[in-house]
Scaffold this motif. Structure first.
Motif, PDB file in Angstrom:
ATOM      1  N   ALA A   1      47.538  17.533  56.591  1.00  0.00           N
ATOM      2  CA  ALA A   1      46.785  18.760  56.317  1.00  0.00           C
ATOM      3  C   ALA A   1      45.446  18.751  57.050  1.00  0.00           C
ATOM      4  O   ALA A   1      45.022  19.765  57.618  1.00  0.00           O
ATOM      5  CB  ALA A   1      46.585  18.923  54.814  1.00  0.00           C
ATOM      6  N   ALA A   2      44.772  17.605  57.018  1.00  0.00           N
ATOM      7  CA  ALA A   2      43.487  17.486  57.714  1.00  0.00           C
ATOM      8  C   ALA A   2      43.676  17.674  59.222  1.00  0.00           C
ATOM      9  O   ALA A   2      42.862  18.325  59.890  1.00  0.00           O
ATOM     10  CB  ALA A   2      42.850  16.133  57.417  1.00  0.00           C
ATOM     11  N   ALA A   3      44.757  17.110  59.758  1.00  0.00           N
ATOM     12  CA  ALA A   3      45.034  17.243  61.191  1.00  0.00           C
ATOM     13  C   ALA A   3      45.321  18.698  61.547  1.00  0.00           C
ATOM     14  O   ALA A   3      44.879  19.191  62.594  1.00  0.00           O
ATOM     15  CB  ALA A   3      46.223  16.356  61.569  1.00  0.00           C
ATOM     16  N   GLU A   4      46.048  19.397  60.694  1.00  0.00           N
ATOM     17  CA  GLU A   4      46.330  20.817  60.934  1.00  0.00           C
ATOM     18  C   GLU A   4      45.045  21.634  60.950  1.00  0.00           C
ATOM     19  O   GLU A   4      44.842  22.482  61.830  1.00  0.00           O
ATOM     20  CB  GLU A   4      47.242  21.364  59.840  1.00  0.00           C
ATOM     21  CG  GLU A   4      48.682  20.948  59.948  1.00  0.00           C
ATOM     22  CD  GLU A   4      49.504  21.498  58.800  1.00  0.00           C
ATOM     23  OE1 GLU A   4      50.734  21.498  58.931  1.00  0.00           O
ATOM     24  OE2 GLU A   4      48.926  21.923  57.779  1.00  0.00           O
ATOM     25  N   ARG A   5      44.196  21.399  59.971  1.00  0.00           N
ATOM     26  CA  ARG A   5      42.954  22.161  59.896  1.00  0.00           C
ATOM     27  C   ARG A   5      42.089  21.939  61.135  1.00  0.00           C
ATOM     28  O   ARG A   5      41.485  22.878  61.678  1.00  0.00           O
ATOM     29  CB  ARG A   5      42.180  21.794  58.620  1.00  0.00           C
ATOM     30  CG  ARG A   5      42.797  22.377  57.351  1.00  0.00           C
ATOM     31  CD  ARG A   5      41.883  22.193  56.162  1.00  0.00           C
ATOM     32  NE  ARG A   5      41.820  20.805  55.718  1.00  0.00           N
ATOM     33  CZ  ARG A   5      42.572  20.296  54.751  1.00  0.00           C
ATOM     34  NH1 ARG A   5      43.471  21.048  54.132  1.00  0.00           N
ATOM     35  NH2 ARG A   5      42.444  19.026  54.407  1.00  0.00           N
TER      36      ARG A   5
END
Length: 592
Positions: free
Chosen positions: A533-537
């Motif tokens: 999720a952090a990588a997507e953001r």
């Protein structure tokens, strides 16, 4: 699927064998009778064996779980999901969605299938069997899904259907796209006929299909559909006997519109309506939930909680003919039970899946470990080095400017692309992109080492002011999709993905700005949901810094390979016109 000893289950149901778990002091949400009442639940191994007064089922070693007055709801079912679009492996995906109350999903595992074949799917099915999340597999009606036929690593043929439909994990024919039925595609006719012989249901994909076209699809035996673009289309499908799946994905939002069939037209049709997400990403799941989010949205739209929970459980189970296994808290069913504090807020405290407590106080209570990955699931992107010269549109037209068709993405519905006619400069036979006017290059590079296809066309709507972005996760074919403002950055992006065995990347001026590694088939990873999720953001932020204001720039790009929805798409064969089902030259001619 889980199989318990039949004789033991009968004895457990008759209280001759003590239950492993008895849940006491709960309020049972009975979706079969539309009631809520005080009841205990007895579980033996993976199955529910009794509801009501369960004192007789308690033995010396029976675990007692005090529900403390919480509502006991059946586990939720996502009725149509491309798991791989989350970029998470099955194990990682379970960590994300089981705390949200999702205990079953229906999926084609199609992107594993086109990249790793049946051997790869077998590995994934084995992984699924060890975890708390059940997958009811629908064998894809064919692969690839594209018209005309693009390039994938594994083709699903009528011969595959004759063999694999007999696997115990197969519960139907997945995502039968309406155009293939209308065209009476030989392979698809064979798949449907085999399903009829095996008494398996046929799952549909019929976007914008109404009238005579819809009648033809239904006459072929298609049972359900998950793609209605407005409530009138949805209501027609229900009136003609279809089960309706309302889609609310991370990038396509149809629940409020489709739910009007219940809230505005006829509340009695609710029992024919269920839910799916189709495509979800971990950042969306962790922020807003999964199937529990759809329950909350449906209640907010004006549907009563019991009906909303039916839609998320029993209705889907009945639509897919799996209600003998899941969908309700009933004796004989797999023990998938949610402990819910408040039905309208639908906040989940505990989850029992396959008869085991796997979520407590909203967090995973078991440590899920991904299996060692086999060579079959390892990425093998067979791509020769791409050069900047490969990433250009050339023309034989002798002119300084030419007319071009650019495929413009819909901001709200990323699967939809419309025609945009533009004029572009020509230099030395090369048609140049026009960054200032939002006309970019787009390519799909074949990754399976079969033909080396790498056509280049034009797209609009991304508004990139520089650089390029690329992804080897790009449904439905998972060839490498790339769009860019210049050929050099596009070549760098594609080569970087190939060298690293798969992923998503953004580059600018020869520099790698961001990369998400997807080493499993080039489409998923065992990374933890929070990390993904952090990588997507971060990747969204990088894309926005380059000028793109789409809700999810890379995901929108990935959808370019989907040819089943009007009006335009892009595959390794080139730009595709949905209506003619043919590729076309994006350069239309001289300017006047």
């Amino acid at each position: 699927m889980i199989k318990e000893n039949l004789r033991d289950l009968i004895d457990a149901g008759m209280a001759k064998i003590p239950a492993d778990i008895v849940i006491k002091n709960g309020q049972l949400v009975n979706v079969t009778s539309s009631e809520i009442y005080d009841a205990d639940v007895a579980i033996y191994r993976s199955r529910i064996v009794a509801t009501g007064d369960c004192e007789a089922y308690i033995g010396e070693n029976t675990q007692i779980i005090d529900a403390q007055g919480k509502f006991l709801c059946p586990g939720l079912i996502d009725g149509h999901l491309h798991i791989e679009c989350s970029k998470m492996s099955m194990t990682s995906f379970a960590k994300a969605v089981v705390p949200c109350g999702t205990t079953s999903i229906v999926s084609g595992l199609d992107q594993y299938l086109v990249t790793a074949g049946l051997e790869g799917v077998r590995d994934v099915l084995d992984e699924i069997s060890e975890g708390p999340l059940k997958v009811f597999w629908g064998l894809p009606f064919t692969t690839p899904y594209t018209l005309p036929k693009s390039t994938v690593g594994f083709d699903v043929t009528p011969e595959v259907h004759k063999e694999v439909q007999k696997w115990p994990e197969v519960f139907g024919v997945w995502e039968t796209v309406s155009e293939f039925v209308e065209n009476k595609h030989d392979g698809v006719m064979g798949a449907i006929e085999t399903a009829q012989e095996n008494n398996l249901p046929v799952f549909g994909c019929a976007p914008m299909t109404t009238g005579e076209r819809l009648n033809g699809i239904l006459s072929a035996g298609v049972r359900l559909d998950h793609e209605s673009y407005d409530h009138k289309e949805a209501m027609e499908k229900i009136r003609k006997g279809m089960f309706l799946l309302v889609r609310e994905s991370s990038i396509s939002h149809f629940l409020n519109e489709n739910m009007k069939v219940v809230t505005h037209i006829n509340p009695r049709v609710a029992r024919r309506v269920s839910f799916c997400t189709d495509d979800v990403i971990p950042s969306e799941i962790l922020e807003n939930g999964h199937m529990d989010k759809l329950i909350r949205m449906t209640i907010a739209a004006g549907v009563d909680p019991i009906t909303a929970i039916q839609m998320g459980s029993l209705n889907s189970a009945e639509a897919y003919r799996i209600d003998h296994l899941v969908g309700s808290i009933s004796p004989g069913k797999i023990a998938d039970i949610l402990f819910v504090d408040d039905l309208r807020e639908f906040s989940i405290d505990k989850v029992i899946a396959k008869g085991k407590l796997v979520v407590n106080e909203g967090k995973m209570a078991v440590d899920l470990k991904a299996p060692a990955r086999s060579e079959t699931l390892s990425s093998r992107l067979k791509i020769p080095a791409i050069t900047a010269e490969d990433m250009k549109v050339r023309t034989d037209i002798d002119a300084d400017r030419v007319k071009v068709l650019s495929m413009e993405v819909d901001y709200d519905v990323p699967f939809v692309r419309k025609r945009r006619d533009v004029e572009l400069k020509v230099e030395n036979g090369v048609v140049l992109p026009d960054v200032e006017n939002d006309v970019l290059y787009a390519t799909v590079v074949e990754r399976f080492g079969k033909n080396g296809n790498k056509p280049v066309a034009f797209v609009s709507g991304w508004k990139l002011k520089g650089g390029a972005m690329a992804s080897s996760k790009a449904p439905d074919d998972n060839n490498i999709m790339c769009i860019g403002t210049n050929s050099e950055d596009m070549a760098l992006a594609i080569n970087y993905i190939a060298e690293n065995g798969g992923g998503q990347v953004i580059v600018k001026d020869g520099e790698i700005l961001d990369f998400i590694h997807l080493p499993i088939c080039g489409i998923t990873s065992d990374i933890e949901p929070e990390a993904m999720a952090a990588a997507e953001r971060h990747m969204k932020e990088v894309a926005r810094e380059l000028g793109c204001d789409l809700p999810d720039p890379v995901f929108y790009m990935c959808c370019l390979q989907i040819t089943a929805i009007p009006d335009y798409a892009m595959t390794d064969l080139g730009a595709v016109d949905f209506h003619t089902q043919q590729t076309f030259d994006p350069v239309l001619g001289k300017t006047e």
